[in-house]
Design an enzyme around this catalytic site. Structure first.
Site, PDB file in Angstrom:
ATOM      1  N   VAL A   1       8.563  -3.121  -3.561  1.00 16.73           N
ATOM      2  CA  VAL A   1       9.740  -3.840  -3.091  1.00 16.73           C
ATOM      3  C   VAL A   1      10.434  -4.472  -4.284  1.00 16.73           C
ATOM      4  CG1 VAL A   1      10.595  -5.605  -1.509  1.00 16.73           C
ATOM      5  CG2 VAL A   1       8.555  -4.293  -0.921  1.00 16.73           C
TER       6      VAL A   1
ATOM      7  N   GLY B   1       0.821  -1.196   0.000  1.00 21.49           N
ATOM      8  CA  GLY B   1       0.000   0.000   0.000  1.00 21.49           C
ATOM      9  C   GLY B   1       0.854   1.243   0.000  1.00 21.49           C
TER      10      GLY B   1
ATOM     11  N   ASP C   1       0.617  -3.229  11.036  1.00 18.91           N
ATOM     12  CA  ASP C   1       0.026  -3.733   9.786  1.00 18.91           C
ATOM     13  C   ASP C   1       0.240  -5.239   9.695  1.00 18.91           C
ATOM     14  OD1 ASP C   1      -1.323  -3.704   7.415  1.00 18.91           O
ATOM     15  OD2 ASP C   1       0.377  -2.967   6.229  1.00 18.91           O
TER      16      ASP C   1
END
Ligand SMILES: *[C@@H]1O[C@H](CO)[C@@H](O)[C@H](O)[C@H]1NC(C)=O
Ligand SMILES: *[C@@H]1O[C@H](CO)[C@@H](O)[C@H](O)[C@H]1NC(C)=O
Ligand SMILES: *[C@@H]1O[C@H](CO)[C@@H](O)[C@H](O)[C@H]1NC(C)=O
Ligand SMILES: *[C@@H]1O[C@H](CO)[C@@H](O)[C@H](O)[C@H]1NC(C)=O
Ligand SMILES: *[C@@H]1O[C@H](CO)[C@@H](O)[C@H](O)[C@H]1NC(C)=O
Ligand SMILES: *[C@@H]1O[C@H](CO)[C@@H](O)[C@H](O)[C@H]1NC(C)=O
Ligand SMILES: *[C@@H]1O[C@H](CO)[C@@H](O)[C@H](O)[C@H]1NC(C)=O
Ligand SMILES: *[C@@H]1O[C@H](CO)[C@@H](O)[C@H](O)[C@H]1NC(C)=O
Ligand SMILES: *[C@@H]1O[C@H](CO)[C@@H](O)[C@H](O)[C@H]1NC(C)=O
Ligand SMILES: *[C@@H]1O[C@H](CO)[C@@H](O)[C@H](O)[C@H]1NC(C)=O
Ligand SMILES: *[C@@H]1O[C@H](CO)[C@@H](O)[C@H](O)[C@H]1NC(C)=O
Length: 708
Positions: free
Chosen positions: A437, A433, A548
């Protein structure tokens, strides 16, 4: 009125005619050869040029001594001064040549008596002439001769003599006047009259049979060459031989003469005065670069050095000037025109200008480019430095220095760009979000995961370095290790250890045909994740809230060992509506319901999220499903409903439904239920969760290996 007009017209016509006549006269004057004599005077007499100050007749010469007679004898004209015949007159050397007769005394061969006895004197007293002392010699010729000369000076007389002897004709040599048959002696300066006499007793009466005559004369040395025949014959008798006279404007030196302008002889402009070298007086000469007659008004004319092909100093590019010349290379050439043929082609101005302009513009371009590059680099460095400072890079460096053995690297932008092939799409291993990566390979072949966040909160910037220190110190086998970061970019990049086998979400919900995941594996992953979170919550200093927790943030290594990822600084704290929405989007289905009201993230928020992960492990279903009725979209609410209605079994993943460890599954479900308590107080701590799961795993292992 009309008369007057006629007068004016007539006048103009007359003026015009006069003007034209004058032009014509000038034309004629310039066309005719320059005269060396006075106007209206004879320039030549026979073959001899008579230049002024000399002249034929009294009204044509400067003064008495310069007046010559042009006598006609036998049809040819010859110039005379008294009885002296002139051969030539030169203005520039100040010399004149006359003809001089040879004096002789001869014996008759038969009688032995003197048959010829004649002396030819020259008397140039009161004339401007002197015998040249350098060019003339008193010369006697004979085999038994003694001749004497009386030389008259203005005030003195000189006597000089020469004796010649010889035995026979054989002893004589042609061209040699050195005493044998011929003798010569020098004369002094200033002499202008002479006469010769022979010594009577020293006569050729003894030698007359082979040498009848004795000769003596003043003669130009270079014009007389001794010949043996002169001795043996009477050939020299009365012969006229040249004699050189020096002449000058007599009796005043240049300095004296210049005082009286009316009598000064050098009247021409561009003339100069030279003192005479023989007797008092002076000569006039044209100045250098001029030639002509300096004794006449405007007699000295410019020499056109360029006109004569043989003497042209610089053929082809010579320009005459008054009294000289200049050598110019022709247009388009340069060099050394005074030296033969060294005018070389030169670059024209246009070519020069073109070369100059292009050279200077190229230089300018290079300089500009250099400045641009240097500036660009400087700016880049400045920007990098700015970001580095902004994100607390200095502090970070200092901390790293302090903490020995801390394996934390600060990467440069270039290093990371190189390792990811300039962040090539093919290297993307995940989209989150709040970032992308990439897989990267460092120079030492170390494989890493590089997270490039999209944005970073303004307030977090200053804390970034500090947070890096905290995260760098986290050392747990089930936590993805942070290896380093890169601060010199707008949004810092984080470098993590690379975990090769994807994440739990992919394992459970992957599109590829699912490989069976046993309950043991699931339980182990749950235990490991819980331990990692418990470690973050309690053992890390300061404690860290993940914020998260979700299946996609639980990575799996080669041996399916769980590694919790993506926590801490990389995530923005939900401070306003926009970021809130962003956050909700990314973690829908895992979000602590209490957080929705308080916007406050606590440890228990992680516990709730972990509860959802446990549900995923048990059911194999997504945390949020977009199918079915609205209340059944959330896995947690579906689960809570099922638990109330005792419908857990239906909800369980088919792969573990029939597992004999159903009791353990129920225990995990019960644990998950507590985690999912709406109220935070009702949820256990992460440590409790980890311990409970650990206990359950021990039970499972004990059953598996049959130990109590
Ligand atoms: C020379 O000039 C004078 C006057 O200036 C004149 O009386 C005389 O006749 C001239 N002599 C000759 C030879 O022309
Ligand atoms: C004139 O010329 C003739 C022959 O050309 C010569 O014999 C004679 O001697 C000359 N007279 C004089 C006075 O020179
Ligand atoms: C010129 O010639 C005449 C006759 O030949 C002579 O009487 C006179 O002396 C001469 N004059 C000069 C200056 O030689
Ligand atoms: C006059 O000038 C020329 C050229 O300059 C030179 O050769 C000559 O000797 C000069 N004459 C005298 C009398 O100085
Ligand atoms: C030659 O003439 C001179 C005068 O001109 C005289 O004195 C001399 O004695 C003469 N000699 C002979 C040998 O006649
Ligand atoms: C030369 O002539 C002058 C007159 O013009 C006279 O006085 C003088 O004695 C002469 N000289 C000789 C050596 O004959
Ligand atoms: C010198 O020259 C003359 C002719 O010029 C010649 O007759 C004579 O034989 C020569 N004498 C000697 C010794 O060579
Ligand atoms: C020539 O000289 C001798 C002596 O050498 C002398 O006796 C004779 O008289 C001289 N002759 C004349 C004409 O003088
Ligand atoms: C030069 O001056 C002397 C006297 O000093 C004079 O006797 C002579 O005639 C002069 N000569 C000329 C050519 O003027
Ligand atoms: C200058 O020369 C002229 C002509 O020769 C003469 O008449 C006059 O007296 C001279 N003047 C002086 C001051 O010597
Ligand atoms: C100039 O060139 C000509 C012919 O090219 C040559 O004869 C002469 O010697 C040269 N002079 C110099 C000063 O080089």
């Amino acid at each position: 009125m009309e008369r007057n007009e006629n007068c004016v017209t007539d006048g103009i016509v007359i003026l015009w005619v006069l003007f034209l006549i004058q032009l014509l006269v000038m034309q004629l004057a310039s066309a005719s050869a320059p005269s060396n004599a006075l106007p209206g005077c004879q320039q030549r007499c026979g073959d001899v040029e008579v230049p002024y100050p000399f002249g034929i007749g009294p009204n044509c010469s400067m003064k008495a001594g310069f007046t010559l007679n042009c006598t006609s004898s036998n049809g040819t004209h010859k110039p005379f001064l008294n009885d002296v015949e002139f051969k030539s007159i030169s203005l520039s050397s100040g010399q004149a040549r006359i003809f001089n007769r040879v004096s002789a005394q001869c014996h008759d061969a038969a009688s032995g008596t003197v048959t010829y006895n004649k002396s030819w004197p020259i008397n140039l007293t009161a004339s401007p002439f002197r015998f040249s002392s350098t060019l003339n010699k008193f010369t006697t010729v004979g085999c038994h001769t003694a001749a004497f000369v009386t030389l008259s000076h203005k005030t003195h007389k000189y006597w000089s003599g020469c004796v010649t002897l010889c035995e026979d004709v054989g002893s004589l040599t042609n061209g040699s006047c050195s005493g044998t048959g011929c003798c010569e002696s020098a004369i002094p300066k200033g002499i202008n009259s002479y006469y010769v006499w022979f010594l009577d007793n020293f006569n050729s009466s003894d030698t007359y049979w082979f040498s009848p005559c004795s000769y003596a004369m003043l003669v130009e040395e270079g014009a007389f060459e001794f010949s043996t025949s002169y001795v043996t014959t009477g050939a020299l008798r009365d012969r006229k031989l040249p004699l050189v006279l020096d002449w000058a404007v007599r009796n005043k030196t240049c300095r004296q003469a210049r005082r009286n302008r009316t009598s000064y002889a050098c009247v021409s402009d561009n003339s100069e005065c030279v003192d005479s070298g023989n007797g008092p007086g002076y000569l006039c000469n044209c100045s250098k670069g001029y030639q002509g007659n300096p004794y006449l008004p405007h007699g000295c004319r410019d020499i056109d050095e360029c006109a004569n092909k043989d003497t042209n100093p610089c053929p082809g590019h010579c320009k005459n000037t008054q009294g000289g010349f200049t050598c110019h290379c022709p247009k388009g050439r340069n060099g050394y025109p005074y030296i033969n043929g060294t005018c070389n082609p030169i670059l024209t101005l246009r070519v020069k200008v073109a070369i100059g302009i292009s050279a200077s513009s190229v230089t300018l371009m290079i300089i500009t480019l250099c400045i641009y590059i240097i500036r660009g680099r400087k700016r880049l460095m400045d920007v990098k430095e700015k970001y580095f400072q902004q994100y607390g890079g200095r502090l970070l460096l200092a901390e790293i220095g302090k903490k020995q053995g801390l394996a934390f690297m600060i990467f440069t932008k270039e290093e990371l760009e190189e390792s990811t092939n300039n962040f090539d799409r093919s290297n993307v291993i995940g989209h989150g979000g709040n970032g992308t990566v990439y897989k990267g390979v460092l120079k030492d072949d170390h494989v890493v995961a590089i997270k490039r966040a999209k944005i970073i909160d303004e307030k977090q910037k200053e804390e970034f370095g500090k947070e890096m220190i905290i995260l760098a110190q986290i050392n747990h086998k089930n936590v993805v290790k942070l290896l380093g970061c890169c601060l010199e970019v707008e949004v810092p990049m984080l470098v993590y250890e690379f975990v090769p086998k994807g994440n739990l979400f992919q394992l459970l919900h992957g599109k590829s045909p699912r490989v069976g995941v046993t309950f043991e594996t699931r339980l182990r992953i749950a235990v490991e994740s819980a331990e990692a979170l418990a470690y973050l919550h309690s053992s890390a200093s300061p404690p860290i809230i993940h914020g998260d927790v979700k299946s996609s943030n639980i990575l799996l290594d080669d041996r399916h060992m769980a590694k919790v990822a993506d926590f801490g600084a990389s995530r923005p704290a939900p401070m306003n509506e926009v970021q809130y929405v962003t956050l909700v989007q990314g973690t829908l289905g895992y979000l602590d319901p209490e957080y929705m009201q308080t916007y406050e993230l606590t440890h228990k928020s992680d516990v709730y999220s972990f509860g959802v992960v446990l549900l995923e492990l048990l059911t194999g279903k997504n945390a949020v499903s977009l199918e079915g009725p609205e209340e059944a979209r959330s896995l947690s609410s579906k689960f809570l409903v099922a638990m109330q209605e005792n419908g857990l079994y239906e909800l369980l993943d088919d792969q573990i439904k029939d597992d004999e460890e159903i009791e353990l599954i129920k225990a995990v479900a019960a644990l998950a239920r507590t985690c999912l308590s709406i109220k935070r107080e009702g949820r256990p701590s992460m440590k409790d969760v980890a311990e409970e799961l650990g206990r359950l795993r021990n039970l499972a292992e004990a059953k598996l290996f049959g130990t109590p």
